[in-house]
Write a protein that holds these residues in place. Structure first.
Motif, PDB file in Angstrom:
ATOM      1  N   GLY A 192       0.731  -1.753   0.263  1.00  0.00           N
ATOM      2  CA  GLY A 192      -0.642  -0.055  -0.441  1.00  0.00           C
ATOM      3  C   GLY A 192       0.954   0.985   0.253  1.00  0.00           C
ATOM      4  N   ARG A 193       1.864   1.152  -0.554  1.00  0.00           N
ATOM      5  CA  ARG A 193       2.845   1.980   0.334  1.00  0.00           C
ATOM      6  C   ARG A 193       3.244   2.829  -1.541  1.00  0.00           C
ATOM      7  N   ARG A 194       2.941   2.176  -2.279  1.00  0.00           N
ATOM      8  CA  ARG A 194       3.216   2.439  -4.152  1.00  0.00           C
ATOM      9  C   ARG A 194       1.635   3.021  -4.423  1.00  0.00           C
ATOM     10  N   PRO A 195       1.422   4.294  -5.386  1.00  0.00           N
ATOM     11  CA  PRO A 195       0.111   3.739  -5.830  1.00  0.00           C
ATOM     12  C   PRO A 195      -0.277   2.833  -7.117  1.00  0.00           C
ATOM     13  N   LEU A 196       0.985   2.130  -7.091  1.00  0.00           N
ATOM     14  CA  LEU A 196       0.238   1.637  -8.151  1.00  0.00           C
ATOM     15  C   LEU A 196      -0.195  -0.352  -7.417  1.00  0.00           C
ATOM     16  N   ASP A 197       0.293  -0.063  -5.919  1.00  0.00           N
ATOM     17  CA  ASP A 197      -0.170  -0.891  -5.296  1.00  0.00           C
ATOM     18  C   ASP A 197      -1.945  -1.212  -5.299  1.00  0.00           C
ATOM     19  N   LYS A 198      -3.222  -0.215  -5.688  1.00  0.00           N
ATOM     20  CA  LYS A 198      -4.142  -0.085  -6.020  1.00  0.00           C
ATOM     21  C   LYS A 198      -4.587  -1.167  -7.080  1.00  0.00           C
ATOM     22  N   TYR A 199      -3.836  -0.701  -8.139  1.00  0.00           N
ATOM     23  CA  TYR A 199      -3.972  -1.216  -9.522  1.00  0.00           C
ATOM     24  C   TYR A 199      -3.222  -3.071  -9.647  1.00  0.00           C
ATOM     25  N   ILE A 200      -2.318  -2.862  -9.513  1.00  0.00           N
ATOM     26  CA  ILE A 200      -2.075  -4.183  -9.727  1.00  0.00           C
ATOM     27  C   ILE A 200      -0.320  -4.996  -8.560  1.00  0.00           C
ATOM     28  N   LYS A 201       0.166  -5.758  -8.887  1.00  0.00           N
ATOM     29  CA  LYS A 201       1.712  -5.858  -7.680  1.00  0.00           C
ATOM     30  C   LYS A 201       1.948  -6.193  -8.286  1.00  0.00           C
ATOM     31  N   CYS A 202       3.255  -5.450  -7.958  1.00  0.00           N
ATOM     32  CA  CYS A 202       4.248  -5.028  -9.001  1.00  0.00           C
ATOM     33  C   CYS A 202       5.966  -5.781  -8.535  1.00  0.00           C
ATOM     34  N   PHE A 203       5.183  -7.165  -7.846  1.00  0.00           N
ATOM     35  CA  PHE A 203       6.332  -8.050  -7.213  1.00  0.00           C
ATOM     36  C   PHE A 203       6.247  -9.745  -8.161  1.00  0.00           C
ATOM     37  N   ILE A 204       7.328 -10.660  -8.208  1.00  0.00           N
ATOM     38  CA  ILE A 204       6.355 -11.313  -7.936  1.00  0.00           C
ATOM     39  C   ILE A 204       7.468 -12.880  -7.953  1.00  0.00           C
ATOM     40  N   ALA A 205       7.433 -13.953  -6.947  1.00  0.00           N
ATOM     41  CA  ALA A 205       8.433 -14.991  -6.712  1.00  0.00           C
ATOM     42  C   ALA A 205       8.127 -16.195  -7.403  1.00  0.00           C
ATOM     43  N   THR A 206       8.609 -16.775  -8.061  1.00  0.00           N
ATOM     44  CA  THR A 206       8.828 -18.471  -8.514  1.00  0.00           C
ATOM     45  C   THR A 206      10.055 -18.704  -8.066  1.00  0.00           C
ATOM     46  N   ARG A 207       8.310 -20.437  -7.611  1.00  0.00           N
ATOM     47  CA  ARG A 207       9.832 -21.487  -7.407  1.00  0.00           C
ATOM     48  C   ARG A 207      10.497 -22.189  -8.736  1.00  0.00           C
ATOM     49  N   ALA A 208      11.537 -23.093  -9.367  1.00  0.00           N
ATOM     50  CA  ALA A 208      12.094 -23.473 -10.187  1.00  0.00           C
ATOM     51  C   ALA A 208      13.017 -24.669  -9.352  1.00  0.00           C
ATOM     52  N   VAL A 209      12.637 -25.808  -9.676  1.00  0.00           N
ATOM     53  CA  VAL A 209      13.287 -26.839 -10.058  1.00  0.00           C
ATOM     54  C   VAL A 209      14.920 -27.175 -11.309  1.00  0.00           C
ATOM     55  N   LYS A 210      15.719 -27.747 -10.990  1.00  0.00           N
ATOM     56  CA  LYS A 210      16.865 -27.822 -11.941  1.00  0.00           C
ATOM     57  C   LYS A 210      16.954 -29.156 -12.601  1.00  0.00           C
ATOM     58  N   LEU A 211      16.027 -29.656 -13.719  1.00  0.00           N
ATOM     59  CA  LEU A 211      16.133 -30.417 -13.712  1.00  0.00           C
ATOM     60  C   LEU A 211      17.340 -31.128 -15.128  1.00  0.00           C
ATOM     61  N   CYS A 212      17.954 -31.784 -15.325  1.00  0.00           N
ATOM     62  CA  CYS A 212      18.781 -31.917 -15.953  1.00  0.00           C
ATOM     63  C   CYS A 212      18.856 -32.916 -17.155  1.00  0.00           C
ATOM     64  N   VAL A 213      18.731 -32.514 -18.499  1.00  0.00           N
ATOM     65  CA  VAL A 213      18.072 -33.672 -19.121  1.00  0.00           C
ATOM     66  C   VAL A 213      19.199 -34.980 -19.358  1.00  0.00           C
TER      67      VAL A 213
END
Length: 260
Positions: free
Chosen positions: A238-259
């Protein structure tokens, strides 16, 4: 232009000014972590789901990548992990060392660039924790490729990064509460500046930041050998104007898979 040096000096200055992402966790957080009540964030505040981690961290080798500041690393060390913290800021690493000394933790620190992990062997770590930081690197593919190289097969990469939408707006106007579209993506802090303004910028304590595309952020991980297995969004609380419209950060979990 030496981006690493500029950003290293800028983050040292942020530590001196006690900026929010340089404040080490208090002792009570470490005590809770020792007792199994731990959580970390790789965005602005929302905790990483516990089911993104193995049930036990005991003995697991975790690389906290571009993660100085005495926050994620000490918590994970208190939870039983064998932690190494990498950052380009000496003063940020000193925050981790401070918590380790204060609370009797064992962790290692290494002054290094997230896009060059040549100081580490191939397949050295079980987990990589990479909070919002890759906006300080121009070539994101180097970060993902190095993370893949030093991570064991079936190892986990947990990353936080910025939604590129944030970077299309004029930053100064944004701070005033006005959303004014100014930049395209990909972008750099030095875009739209004159030579004189660039020289002044490089003589300041400001970080050089890069707005990466979502393709570079997500497909970049896939091309480096990762499979995305989780994703969530976060905002500025809620500290920035964009919070009213969209979330500005993304987190991902990824797994390394050797082929094979």
């Amino acid at each position: 232009m030496n981006t690493v040096k500029q950003n290293s000096n800028a983050w040292d200055k942020k530590v001196e000014e006690a900026a929010v992402y340089t404040k080490a966790v208090p002792q009570e957080i470490i005590e809770k972590s020792r007792n199994g009540e731990w959580e970390i964030s790789v965005t602005t505040g929302k905790p990483v789901p516990r089911n993104w981690f193995p049930k036990s961290l005991n003995g697991l080798k975790i690389l906290c990548l571009a993660s100085g500041g005495g926050q994620q690393g000490p918590v994970l060390a208190a939870a039983g992990a064998d932690v190494t913290v990498v950052d380009i800021s000496k003063k940020q690493l000193e925050q981790d060392e401070f918590v380790a000394k204060r609370d009797g933790l064992t962790l290692k620190t290494r002054l290094a660039d997230m896009s060059d992990l040549s100081c580490f062997k191939d397949e050295q770590f079980d987990i990589i924790i990479h909070p919002v930081a890759n906006l300080f690197v121009e070539d994101l593919s180097k970060v993902w490729n190095e993370a893949s190289r030093v991570l064991k097969n079936k190892g986990i990469l947990i990353s936080g990064f910025t939604n590129p939408l944030l970077f299309i707006f004029d930053d100064e106007e944004d701070m005033k509460g006005n959303l004014v579209v100014k930049n395209s993506i990909p972008s750099s802090s030095l875009d739209n500046l004159t030579d004189v303004q660039i020289a002044e910028y490089l003589n300041s304590d400001k970080t050089i930041e890069f707005g990466h595309t979502l393709e570079d952020q997500i497909q970049g991980q896939i091309e480096a050998g990762f499979v995305i297995s989780g994703l969530y969004e976060d905002d500025f609380g809620g500290r920035r104007p964009l919070d009213k419209y969209i979330k500005c950060f993304i987190a991902t979990r990824a797994v390394k898979l050797c082929v094979e």
